[in-house]
Design a protein around this motif. Structure first.
Motif, PDB file in Angstrom:
ATOM      1  N   ALA A  41       0.839  -1.205   0.000  1.00  0.00           N
ATOM      2  CA  ALA A  41       0.000   0.000   0.000  1.00  0.00           C
ATOM      3  C   ALA A  41       0.866   1.243   0.000  1.00  0.00           C
ATOM      4  O   ALA A  41       1.988   1.254   0.518  1.00  0.00           O
ATOM      5  N   LEU A  42       0.337   2.312  -0.588  1.00  0.00           N
ATOM      6  CA  LEU A  42       1.000   3.616  -0.571  1.00  0.00           C
ATOM      7  C   LEU A  42       0.592   4.350   0.700  1.00  0.00           C
ATOM      8  O   LEU A  42      -0.594   4.486   0.991  1.00  0.00           O
ATOM      9  N   ILE A  43       1.576   4.786   1.475  1.00  0.00           N
ATOM     10  CA  ILE A  43       1.287   5.547   2.687  1.00  0.00           C
ATOM     11  C   ILE A  43       2.067   6.852   2.646  1.00  0.00           C
ATOM     12  O   ILE A  43       3.075   6.977   1.943  1.00  0.00           O
ATOM     13  N   GLU A  44       1.589   7.841   3.393  1.00  0.00           N
ATOM     14  CA  GLU A  44       2.233   9.149   3.452  1.00  0.00           C
ATOM     15  C   GLU A  44       2.575   9.489   4.897  1.00  0.00           C
ATOM     16  O   GLU A  44       1.805   9.192   5.811  1.00  0.00           O
ATOM     17  N   GLN A  45       3.729  10.099   5.078  1.00  0.00           N
ATOM     18  CA  GLN A  45       4.172  10.528   6.400  1.00  0.00           C
ATOM     19  C   GLN A  45       4.724  11.945   6.302  1.00  0.00           C
ATOM     20  O   GLN A  45       5.456  12.262   5.362  1.00  0.00           O
ATOM     21  N   GLN A  46       4.391  12.777   7.260  1.00  0.00           N
ATOM     22  CA  GLN A  46       4.908  14.138   7.290  1.00  0.00           C
ATOM     23  C   GLN A  46       6.138  14.170   8.182  1.00  0.00           C
ATOM     24  O   GLN A  46       6.122  13.677   9.307  1.00  0.00           O
ATOM     25  N   GLU A  51       7.049  20.700   6.437  1.00  0.00           N
ATOM     26  CA  GLU A  51       5.765  20.575   5.754  1.00  0.00           C
ATOM     27  C   GLU A  51       5.794  19.484   4.686  1.00  0.00           C
ATOM     28  O   GLU A  51       4.763  19.104   4.150  1.00  0.00           O
ATOM     29  N   LYS A  52       6.970  18.963   4.417  1.00  0.00           N
ATOM     30  CA  LYS A  52       7.127  17.996   3.350  1.00  0.00           C
ATOM     31  C   LYS A  52       6.456  16.663   3.697  1.00  0.00           C
ATOM     32  O   LYS A  52       6.588  16.156   4.810  1.00  0.00           O
ATOM     33  N   ILE A  53       5.755  16.090   2.727  1.00  0.00           N
ATOM     34  CA  ILE A  53       5.111  14.800   2.888  1.00  0.00           C
ATOM     35  C   ILE A  53       5.940  13.750   2.142  1.00  0.00           C
ATOM     36  O   ILE A  53       6.220  13.894   0.953  1.00  0.00           O
ATOM     37  N   GLU A  54       6.353  12.725   2.857  1.00  0.00           N
ATOM     38  CA  GLU A  54       7.105  11.628   2.261  1.00  0.00           C
ATOM     39  C   GLU A  54       6.141  10.501   1.892  1.00  0.00           C
ATOM     40  O   GLU A  54       5.240  10.159   2.651  1.00  0.00           O
ATOM     41  N   GLN A  55       6.344   9.918   0.715  1.00  0.00           N
ATOM     42  CA  GLN A  55       5.528   8.793   0.275  1.00  0.00           C
ATOM     43  C   GLN A  55       6.343   7.503   0.333  1.00  0.00           C
ATOM     44  O   GLN A  55       7.511   7.475  -0.065  1.00  0.00           O
ATOM     45  N   TYR A  56       5.694   6.457   0.825  1.00  0.00           N
ATOM     46  CA  TYR A  56       6.337   5.155   0.957  1.00  0.00           C
ATOM     47  C   TYR A  56       5.413   4.073   0.414  1.00  0.00           C
ATOM     48  O   TYR A  56       4.186   4.219   0.419  1.00  0.00           O
ATOM     49  N   GLN A  65       7.671  -5.437   8.759  1.00  0.00           N
ATOM     50  CA  GLN A  65       7.072  -4.486   7.832  1.00  0.00           C
ATOM     51  C   GLN A  65       8.192  -3.635   7.261  1.00  0.00           C
ATOM     52  O   GLN A  65       9.075  -3.174   7.990  1.00  0.00           O
ATOM     53  N   VAL A  66       8.133  -3.415   5.954  1.00  0.00           N
ATOM     54  CA  VAL A  66       9.190  -2.682   5.273  1.00  0.00           C
ATOM     55  C   VAL A  66       8.576  -1.522   4.503  1.00  0.00           C
ATOM     56  O   VAL A  66       7.555  -1.675   3.825  1.00  0.00           O
ATOM     57  N   LEU A  67       9.207  -0.348   4.609  1.00  0.00           N
ATOM     58  CA  LEU A  67       8.784   0.836   3.874  1.00  0.00           C
ATOM     59  C   LEU A  67       9.844   1.193   2.834  1.00  0.00           C
ATOM     60  O   LEU A  67      11.026   1.314   3.166  1.00  0.00           O
ATOM     61  N   ILE A  68       9.409   1.368   1.592  1.00  0.00           N
ATOM     62  CA  ILE A  68      10.295   1.807   0.506  1.00  0.00           C
ATOM     63  C   ILE A  68      10.023   3.278   0.252  1.00  0.00           C
ATOM     64  O   ILE A  68       8.907   3.676  -0.078  1.00  0.00           O
ATOM     65  N   ASN A  69      11.044   4.117   0.429  1.00  0.00           N
ATOM     66  CA  ASN A  69      10.925   5.556   0.244  1.00  0.00           C
ATOM     67  C   ASN A  69      10.913   5.872  -1.258  1.00  0.00           C
ATOM     68  O   ASN A  69      11.925   5.724  -1.950  1.00  0.00           O
ATOM     69  N   LEU A  70       9.767   6.308  -1.772  1.00  0.00           N
ATOM     70  CA  LEU A  70       9.638   6.541  -3.213  1.00  0.00           C
ATOM     71  C   LEU A  70      10.567   7.637  -3.718  1.00  0.00           C
ATOM     72  O   LEU A  70      11.079   7.561  -4.842  1.00  0.00           O
ATOM     73  N   ILE A  75      13.200   5.609 -10.307  1.00  0.00           N
ATOM     74  CA  ILE A  75      12.645   4.724 -11.328  1.00  0.00           C
ATOM     75  C   ILE A  75      11.277   4.216 -10.915  1.00  0.00           C
ATOM     76  O   ILE A  75      10.362   4.083 -11.723  1.00  0.00           O
ATOM     77  N   LEU A  76      11.098   3.954  -9.630  1.00  0.00           N
ATOM     78  CA  LEU A  76       9.821   3.472  -9.115  1.00  0.00           C
ATOM     79  C   LEU A  76       8.809   4.608  -9.030  1.00  0.00           C
ATOM     80  O   LEU A  76       7.634   4.453  -9.367  1.00  0.00           O
ATOM     81  N   ASN A  77       9.287   5.759  -8.606  1.00  0.00           N
ATOM     82  CA  ASN A  77       8.431   6.943  -8.481  1.00  0.00           C
ATOM     83  C   ASN A  77       7.869   7.358  -9.834  1.00  0.00           C
ATOM     84  O   ASN A  77       6.670   7.631  -9.980  1.00  0.00           O
ATOM     85  N   GLU A  78       8.738   7.390 -10.852  1.00  0.00           N
ATOM     86  CA  GLU A  78       8.296   7.787 -12.190  1.00  0.00           C
ATOM     87  C   GLU A  78       7.375   6.742 -12.803  1.00  0.00           C
ATOM     88  O   GLU A  78       6.435   7.079 -13.531  1.00  0.00           O
ATOM     89  N   TYR A  79       7.644   5.487 -12.513  1.00  0.00           N
ATOM     90  CA  TYR A  79       6.757   4.432 -13.016  1.00  0.00           C
ATOM     91  C   TYR A  79       5.338   4.616 -12.490  1.00  0.00           C
ATOM     92  O   TYR A  79       4.364   4.527 -13.252  1.00  0.00           O
TER      93      TYR A  79
END
Length: 243
Positions: A41-46, A51-56, A65-70, A75-79
């Protein structure tokens, strides 16, 4: 279509290699009860005080549990930016932790088309780098060298109804880099999806043995004839890793 996809993947891979940051690619969170039905699942953390929101992308593995920082994997982010259904694309992703005692290495499968996928290899330790190790292929096996200093990733591509062509990618875990090959002793170029592999194994810590059909050329006709004769006559080639 395939050529365009390979070009796009290459360009994204170059962009990924040019990114510099000290942020980790992989983060682990508190262990939760394992749920085999839980999809990525895509999750967001501030970030704190920002103010920046990080997507994982969050993966639930058997014991962690493993989080991949987009942001750290362009390459994953653009995909994901280019797909029509982001949620479906994420749900189809798979993450596997390789059975290594001294290294935290993960293999991700994503962007599948007709059962052929792209693969990223992540290192949770050290520089947390990621390598694109295959595209338009299917993971067939992962082989660990006897001293656990290297891994050989075996990938296949479908070639006809019952045929496949194969490739091997070796990663040096100590240096965290893709290993180069020395020329094979018999001069045969059997890598890069040109030959089908029947079996692959480590001979020693720097040499792999590949068993393939004993035919002159890997044409569909030759492979079919070899299969009709029982598919047992093999030839072995030793692949040596460069220092």
């Amino acid at each position: 279509m395939i050529k365009k996809r390979l070009l796009l993947i290459l360009l994204l891979f170059i962009a990924a290699g040019c990114t510099e940051s000290t942020q980790p690619i992989i983060e682990k969170v508190d262990t939760v009860p394992y749920d085999s039905n839980r999809e990525p699942a895509l999750i967001e953390q501030q970030e704190e005080e920002e103010e920046k929101i990080e997507q994982y992308i969050e993966f639930s593995l058997f014991d962690e549990q493993v989080l991949i920082n987009l942001e750290m994997v362009p390459i994953l982010n653009e995909y994901l930016k280019g797909v029509q259904d982001e949620e479906a694309a994420i749900n189809e992703m798979k993450l596997e932790k390789l059975p290594l005692s001294e290294h935290q290495i993960y293999l991700m499968e994503f962007s599948c088309v007709n059962d052929l996928c792209s693969y990223l290899l992540f290192n949770q330790n050290g520089e947390n780098s990621a390598y694109l190790v295959a595209d338009l292929a299917k993971s067939a096996n992962t082989l660990i060298s006897p001293d656990q200093s290297k891994i050989a990733l075996h990938f296949s591509r479908i070639n006809g109804k019952s045929e496949h062509l194969d490739n091997l990618v070796v990663v040096d875990l100590q240096e965290w880099k893709l290993s180069a090959w020395n020329n094979e002793p018999d001069g045969a170029n059997i890598l890069n999806y040109t030959w089908p592999f029947v079996a692959v194994e480590w001979l020693d810590d720097t040499t792999l043995t590949v068993r393939r059909p004993d035919i002159l050329e890997p044409t569909s006709a030759s492979i079919s004839e070899w299969q009709e004769l029982g598919g047992t006559k093999l030839i072995s080639t030793h692949l040596h890793i460069a220092d």
